[in-house]
Design an enzyme around this catalytic site. Structure first.
Site, PDB file in Angstrom:
ATOM      1  N   LYS A   1       0.857   5.454  -7.124  1.00  0.00           N
ATOM      2  CA  LYS A   1       1.627   4.851  -6.036  1.00  0.00           C
ATOM      3  C   LYS A   1       1.810   3.349  -6.273  1.00  0.00           C
ATOM      4  CE  LYS A   1      -0.247   7.981  -2.480  1.00  0.00           C
ATOM      5  NZ  LYS A   1       0.966   8.552  -1.877  1.00  0.00           N
TER       6      LYS A   1
ATOM      7  N   ARG B   1      -0.797  19.660  -1.193  1.00  0.00           N
ATOM      8  CA  ARG B   1      -0.444  21.087  -1.183  1.00  0.00           C
ATOM      9  C   ARG B   1      -1.222  21.868  -2.243  1.00  0.00           C
ATOM     10  NH1 ARG B   1       5.687  19.461  -2.160  1.00  0.00           N
ATOM     11  NH2 ARG B   1       4.834  17.663  -1.034  1.00  0.00           N
TER      12      ARG B   1
END
Length: 503
Positions: free
Chosen positions: A282, A356
């Site tokens: 990020k 996920r």
């Protein structure tokens, strides 16, 4: 802080302070009118002089009002009477608590619970007042060397209810409100902890402590990496490969219904105690806030605490999926193909779509409990923040009645959710040339494609997914965890247990 309810007239209160409402433009609430009559028009005379208009959040503290036993009266502006809704009611309570705390009123009798809030009963008003009061007084100063405390903090709050008949529901509202507020506080404390303290091991220790505190109803099991490997949870394990902290899955089992036929409701919380993005790292700006990527697990922990505190007559299992996503020599890579616990394979296109990959294995793991329903809670997608902003949680489900139940509970609790679709059309975006599916589906409908990914692992039970990426924490000056959606899930479970607050 102590809370209680009573039913009495304002002129007989000997408390340090009485709290009553004033509407716009300078209109006294029924209780304020009673006090005005006793004081020979003292309050209305002040309003005529322009001391208080009655706008939301305005306050006027009166000392030694004629013929009134209480030392002080706090007049609080409630806006226009017809416009007093749930949100404004909570803001008025918040302003009341802050004013009492700032002015050294150590105890007060609050008549605001007698105000008319459209479609809401006394139980709701008292419970929301308790939750809002606790929220207003929350601070996270465990790691500060100097702690600022008010000189004379508010210690006792009495809520007045219109009739003696409503005392029982008022007392129940306080009991429920305190348990939910404690769950919210626990979730916020966990969320606000820094990632060098709050790792998967810390989450596991909190889960064990919960079992120690409520040993009559709760058993906690912690599953480590070796056991996960044996279970075939390779997707979950891959996410934590780059971290020196072990991935740990904490399973908290609460049994409130001894019947063998009683199937549990399972809550699954994403517990990424820090998400750097991994190899798909990020940007540096705002990366500190990625300690909040475990707010799903924090919320589940808070809800389990509430359930145990109220000893709800249902069975609930909470799973805290603890893990840390870091770059490193052992980290998983874009291009890797992972075999999930279900046997399905996933091509990793972006290591920052890791939540996920953890959740899919946990959602397969919980099949063994033959659940009544499974609800996962996760700070899953930035796309959900774009879709719904920071006010409303995203909801997806494979079961309409469960979705409607959760939306209803969200409205009851004032912790709102909004349903997004899970159409088969979106599944096409997850197609991969090298595996059964890819872990991302591109920018369009990103929150929905993440839900579609999870839906592939939930075909054996009724399931709902709460994407709390926009609602789990605040940024900026008021930075901190919100404790959402503890209130929503608490209401859902209270409804399931038969305590829906409709007295």
């Amino acid at each position: 802080m102590e809370f209680s309810v009573k039913s009495g007239s304002p002129e007989k209160q000997r408390s340090a302070c009485i709290v009553v409402g004033v509407f716009e433009p300078r209109r006294l609430s029924p209780i304020a009118e009673q006090l005005d009559k006793i004081s020979d028009g003292y309050i209305s005379a002040l309003l005529r002089r322009g001391e208080l208009e009655g706008k939301p959040g305005q306050t006027l503290l009166l000392h030694h009002v004629p013929n009134v036993l209480s030392e002080r009266i706090l007049l609080i502006g409630c806006g226009k009477e017809r416009e007093l809704d749930e949100r404004q009611y909570k803001q008025v309570i918040q302003k009341t608590i802050n004013t009492l705390n700032d002015t050294g009123s150590m105890e007060a009798v609050c008549f605001l619970t007698e105000l008319h809030v459209k479609g809401r009963n006394t139980y709701w008003k008292v419970r929301q007042a308790v939750e809002t009061a606790k929220e207003s007084l929350y601070s996270f100063d465990q790691l500060k060397t100097t702690k600022s405390e008010p000189r004379r903090p508010l210690r006792k709050m009495v809520f007045n209810v219109p009739t003696r008949r409503e005392l029982t529901s008022g007392e129940r509202a306080i009991q429920h409100g305190l348990a939910i507020a404690a769950g919210i506080k626990a979730a916020k404390d966990l969320g606000n902890m820094p990632p060098n303290i709050c790792n998967a091991g810390y989450l596991a220790s909190q889960a064990r402590q919960l079992a120690d505190s409520y040993s009559k109803n709760i058993v906690t099991r912690v599953i480590g990496e070796q056991q996960m490997k044996e279970l075939g949870m390779h997707s979950y394990l891959a996410v934590g490969n780059g971290s020196q902290n072990e991935s740990l899955m904490s399973v908290i089992e609460y049994k409130g219904n001894p019947s063998e036929d009683a199937r549990p409701i399972v809550l699954v919380g994403k517990g990424l105690t820090f998400d750097s993005g991994g190899i798909s790292i990020k940007p540096a700006e705002g990366m500190d806030e990625m300690k909040y990527d475990m707010c799903g697990a924090a919320a589940v922990y808070g809800v389990m605490r509430m359930v145990a505190e109220l000893q709800l007559p249902i069975n609930v299992i909470g799973v805290l999926a603890g893990c840390e996503n870091m770059p490193g020599g052992r980290a998983y890579r874009p291009g890797d193909v992972l075999t999930t616990m279900s046997g399905q394979t996933v091509e990793v296109l972006n290591t920052d779509a890791e939540g996920r990959l953890v959740l899919c294995d946990v959602l397969t793991y919980v099949e063994r409990f033959e659940p009544e329903a499974v609800i996962d809670v996760a700070t899953l997608t930035g796309a959900c923040v774009i879709a719904l902003g920071h006010h409303i949680t995203g909801l997806m489900s494979n079961h309409n009645p469960l979705a409607h139940e959760l939306i209803g509970a969200s409205e009851q609790a004032g912790d709102r959710a909004w349903r997004l679709p899970l159409g088969d059309e979106y599944q096409e975006q997850l197609e991969s040339n090298f595996a059964d599916m890819a872990n991302i589906g591109g920018r369009p409908g990103g929150a929905i494609t993440a839900g579609c990914f999870l839906a592939r692992f939930t075909r054996k039970y009724n399931w709902a997914h709460l994407d709390i990426a926009g609602t789990a924490w605040r940024s900026g000056k008021a930075k901190g965890a919100t404790g959402r959606p503890v209130a929503l899930l608490s209401q859902f479970l209270l409804n399931r247990a038969g305590f829906n607050g409709e007295e």
